[in-house]
Design a protein around this motif. Structure first.
Motif, PDB file in Angstrom:
ATOM      1  N   LYS A  65       0.815  -1.219   0.000  1.00  0.00           N
ATOM      2  CA  LYS A  65       0.000   0.000   0.000  1.00  0.00           C
ATOM      3  C   LYS A  65       0.842   1.260   0.000  1.00  0.00           C
ATOM      4  O   LYS A  65       0.321   2.375   0.066  1.00  0.00           O
ATOM      5  CB  LYS A  65      -0.934   0.006   1.200  1.00  0.00           C
ATOM      6  CG  LYS A  65      -1.952  -1.127   1.161  1.00  0.00           C
ATOM      7  CD  LYS A  65      -2.880  -1.051   2.344  1.00  0.00           C
ATOM      8  CE  LYS A  65      -3.920  -2.174   2.311  1.00  0.00           C
ATOM      9  NZ  LYS A  65      -4.850  -2.117   3.470  1.00  0.00           N
ATOM     10  N   HIS A  77      -3.541   2.980   7.704  1.00  0.00           N
ATOM     11  CA  HIS A  77      -4.274   2.135   6.769  1.00  0.00           C
ATOM     12  C   HIS A  77      -3.369   1.065   6.156  1.00  0.00           C
ATOM     13  O   HIS A  77      -3.501   0.730   4.979  1.00  0.00           O
ATOM     14  CB  HIS A  77      -4.896   2.988   5.661  1.00  0.00           C
ATOM     15  CG  HIS A  77      -5.774   4.085   6.181  1.00  0.00           C
ATOM     16  ND1 HIS A  77      -6.986   3.852   6.799  1.00  0.00           N
ATOM     17  CD2 HIS A  77      -5.598   5.439   6.192  1.00  0.00           C
ATOM     18  CE1 HIS A  77      -7.532   4.980   7.161  1.00  0.00           C
ATOM     19  NE2 HIS A  77      -6.694   5.974   6.808  1.00  0.00           N
ATOM     20  N   THR A 149      -7.646   9.464  14.876  1.00  0.00           N
ATOM     21  CA  THR A 149      -8.771   9.311  13.946  1.00  0.00           C
ATOM     22  C   THR A 149     -10.126   9.474  14.615  1.00  0.00           C
ATOM     23  O   THR A 149     -11.148   9.172  13.998  1.00  0.00           O
ATOM     24  CB  THR A 149      -8.702   7.917  13.288  1.00  0.00           C
ATOM     25  OG1 THR A 149      -8.835   6.916  14.311  1.00  0.00           O
ATOM     26  CG2 THR A 149      -7.400   7.744  12.527  1.00  0.00           C
TER      27      THR A 149
END
Length: 726
Positions: A65, A77, A149
């Motif tokens: 990623k 992520h 977050t």
């Protein structure tokens, strides 16, 4: 399926997205390894062990990623980089060594009663109006994912929230924790400058004792007085300065009070909840509401606390409040007072109501309290002398010039009183009590007494001190009243000479000599009185010493008086008896006396008659003998012849020889021719003397002498009493 195929299948399932690289290896490599060694190799590659006193910070070395976005540190992520999730104590599977690096660090420990500070290396950037990151729900920084977050995301930089005592599992890749003992972080993440800054923060916190809670109350504090200081036990308050939040409006120097009670919706618990403070409208800067007695866990990055002593208004004083904080006030002094304004509570200026005696948590940054004495205090216009209040430390003796040109220095003391209700007016008009004294009272009193001195001679200034004091008291009382103070009394001392001036001393010496003479007279009189009193004292002491004997004597006197009364009564009885007997004896004696008188008169008459008879008889015999003798003498013709005859007769019968053996002749008489005695000598002289003594005349042998002798006889006869002749 063979063993090798089974292991390969399990590895593929375990490694997930990284399993595709196994195809690069020739399966024969696995087929030649012994099974136990293969298992150990597999475990080493996939299993991670974290001790219970540590946490594992996962760093992903590579990922399909890609890498985290620019400006971020933590991968949220699956990107390559430091992961937000921590590995806690225990065994963890699936973290291949060629893909993941696990950094084992100790749990963050904050000692009991201490504070730890947090620096976030990731999060939203801080806006220009903030200096510290806001507080978010992240389980005391143990949930980095929630911090980064969550609904309200955390901000990078120094944080408003602090850590209290306890043990925390914190991701040190995201947060750097600063404790009193050390800085806990991943050292290889911080460059030299960032590490120096963090250590600088730690040193600054240590300097202000920021790792400990703020303790407000009675304690030892270093107090500076003048050029020196000393440690004193004081009762303190905390003045808070907030370093975060909106700035103060222009013209304001003190932040207003917000959320100060537990009922407020944004109660910030005495600056311990920064978010509630800011949400309530709190602003950065010096705060109006101080901290009072208690213990407070305050983030020193958010707010610093300065300890000052509580303001004490002692008994006998009031505190006039000069407020630097508050809304614009409305003057309560009225239009006639043009010396400034006085305001009410919560307004800026000189407060109308002063503070009474007591102890106050007064914020000296928001105002000042001017102490005004309400008891009588003394001001000395005496060079070199001052009271403890030191209002008169700049005052000196008043220099005068008298009517007769003496120049004394007048020492003066004035007793002053300030009404507590007028104290704000005094401060409003003069600023403080000392300025009132130096700028108003000093010149006024100096001019007043100089005017009096111009009308008095030096002796009058000395003698009329009482009248001058009374005049000054009356006139100064009215003048002082104009300045909201009261003149209680004026005390004038002895005028002193200037340096090098001996004229006043000469004048005083003359007065001393004059007064000494008067005092000596009084002293002698008092000594006389004292001597008399001393004599009375000695008599009283002697009387006290003899009191027992006096008491006994009084008792004896009383006994004697009683005995005397008895004896007196007895004597009276006896006297009455004696009087009766005496009366009887007197009557008897009177009768006997009357009888005696009668008998005595009879005897006296008898003796008188007998005496007269004897006298007449003797007289008759004498006359007869005298007559015979005269005739005998006359028969001789010369009396001397008779005398010689008698002398011869007597000499014839004398035992002494007629012719003596020795004859002493003393001297002859006159010659016959001159009429002297031829028969002079001692014998003749004796005869003449004898005759002269007996008869009273001198016999000369003449015829006239015989006549004289006869006359003498007749005289004797005539002197015989008539009773004898009868």
């Amino acid at each position: 399926m063979s063993l090798v195929g089974a292991v390969q299948t399990s590895v593929l399932l375990a490694v997930g997205e990284g399993a595709h690289w196994l195809a690069w290896f020739n399966p024969w490599y696995l087929s030649i390894l012994p099974v136990p060694l293969f298992v150990l190799l597999f475990l080493w590659l996939t299993v991670r062990y974290i001790p219970n006193d540590r946490v594992g910070i996962v760093e992903k070395l590579w990922s399909s990623k890609g890498y985290v976005d620019e400006g971020r540190i933590i991968a949220m992520h699956g990107e390559a980089g430091y992961q937000a999730r921590l590995l806690r104590g225990g065994i963890h599977w699936g973290y291949w060594r060629w893909q993941y690096a696990v950094h084992k660090v100790r749990l963050v420990t904050v000692s009991e009663g201490k504070i730890a500070y947090v620096y976030a290396r990731d999060g939203q950037p801080l806006p220009s109006s903030q200096t510290l990151g806001r507080v978010v729900e992240c389980n005391d920084y143990q949930d980095a994912t929630a911090f980064l977050t969550g609904e309200i995301r955390g901000q990078r930089g120094r944080q408003r929230a602090i850590l209290r005592e306890g043990v925390y599992a914190i991701n040190l890749a995201v947060f750097t924790v600063i404790t009193e003992s050390k800085v806990q972080t991943l050292d290889h993440l911080l460059d030299r400058n960032e590490m120096a800054a963090i250590h600088g923060w730690r040193d600054a916190l240590a300097d202000v004792n920021g790792f400990r809670p703020v303790v407000i109350g009675r304690g030892v504090q270093f107090v500076v007085e003048g050029e020196e200081g000393e440690c004193q036990e004081v009762d303190s308050i905390g003045i808070v300065t907030v370093h975060d939040g909106p700035s103060l409006p222009p013209g304001e120097i003190i932040a207003p009070a917000v959320g100060t009670t537990a009922t407020d919706s944004h109660y910030h618990n005495n600056y311990q909840d920064p978010e509630a403070f800011l949400a309530a409208g709190g602003r950065r800067g010096r705060q109006y509401v101080p901290l009072t007695d208690g213990t407070y866990f305050i983030n020193r990055w958010f707010a610093s606390v300065e300890l000052i002593a509580k303001t004490v208004v002692p008994i006998g004083s009031v505190g006039v409040v000069v407020s630097y904080y508050g809304r614009e006030g409305q003057d309560v002094t009225g239009a006639g007072f043009r010396h400034g304004e006085r305001v009410g509570e919560g307004e800026r200026g000189v407060r109308e109501r002063p503070l009474g005696p007591g102890k106050y948590a007064f914020n000296t940054s928001a105002g000042s309290i001017v102490l005004v004495p309400t008891t009588n205090f003394v001001l000395h216009w005496i060079t070199g002398k001052t009271e403890t209040h030191r209002y008169d430390e700049s005052l000196k003796s008043i220099d005068l010039v008298t009517k007769d040109a003496y120049e004394p220095l007048l020492p003066l003391s004035v007793v002053v009183h300030i009404d507590y209700q007028r104290a704000p007016g005094v401060i409003q008009r003069f600023g403080d009590v000392k300025k009132l004294i130096t700028q108003t009272l000093d010149p006024m009193l100096s001019a007043f007494f100089r005017d009096i001195a111009h009308t008095k001679t030096m002796l009058e200034l000395l003698h009329d001190r009482q009248s001058i004091q009374e005049e000054a008291r009356l006139k100064l009382r009215d003048k002082f009243h104009e300045f909201d103070i009261e003149c209680v009394d004026v005390l004038i001392g002895k005028p002193d000479p200037r340096e090098g001036d001996d004229k006043i001393e000469t004048l005083l010496e003359q007065l001393r000599l004059r007064q000494l003479s008067v005092e000596q007279i009084d002293t002698f009189a008092q000594q006389r009185v004292a001597a008399e009193k001393r004599r009375v004292l000695y008599e009283a002491e002697a009387l006290a010493d003899m009191q027992t004997e006096i008491t006994n004597s009084r008792s004896r006197v009383q006994v004697a008086e009683s005995q005397g009364d008895a004896d007196l009564a007895l004597a009276r009885k006896k006297a009455e008896q004696t009087l009766v007997v005496a009366d009887a004896d007197l009557a008897r004696s009177r009768r006997e006396a009357e009888q005696t008188v009668v008998v005595a008169e009879a005897h006296s008459k008898r003796d008188q008659l007998a005496g007269q008879g004897r006298a007449q008889r003797v007289a008759q015999v004498g006359l007869a003998e005298a007559s015979v003798l005269l005739k005998r003498i006359g028969s001789f013709g010369d009396p001397r012849l008779y005398a010689l005859t008698q002398a011869a007769e007597h000499l014839s019968h004398s035992a002494q020889p007629l012719v003596p053996d020795r004859l002493f002749v003393t001297g002859g008489g006159a010659e016959p021719a001159t009429g002297g005695n031829p028969a002079g000598g001692l014998l003749g002289t004796l005869v003449e003397l004898l005759v002269a003594e007996r008869s009273g005349f001198e016999l000369s042998g003449n015829a006239s002498d015989l006549k004289d002798l006869e006359s003498y006889a007749e005289k004797l006869v005539s002197e015989i009493p008539a009773e004898s002749k009868a």
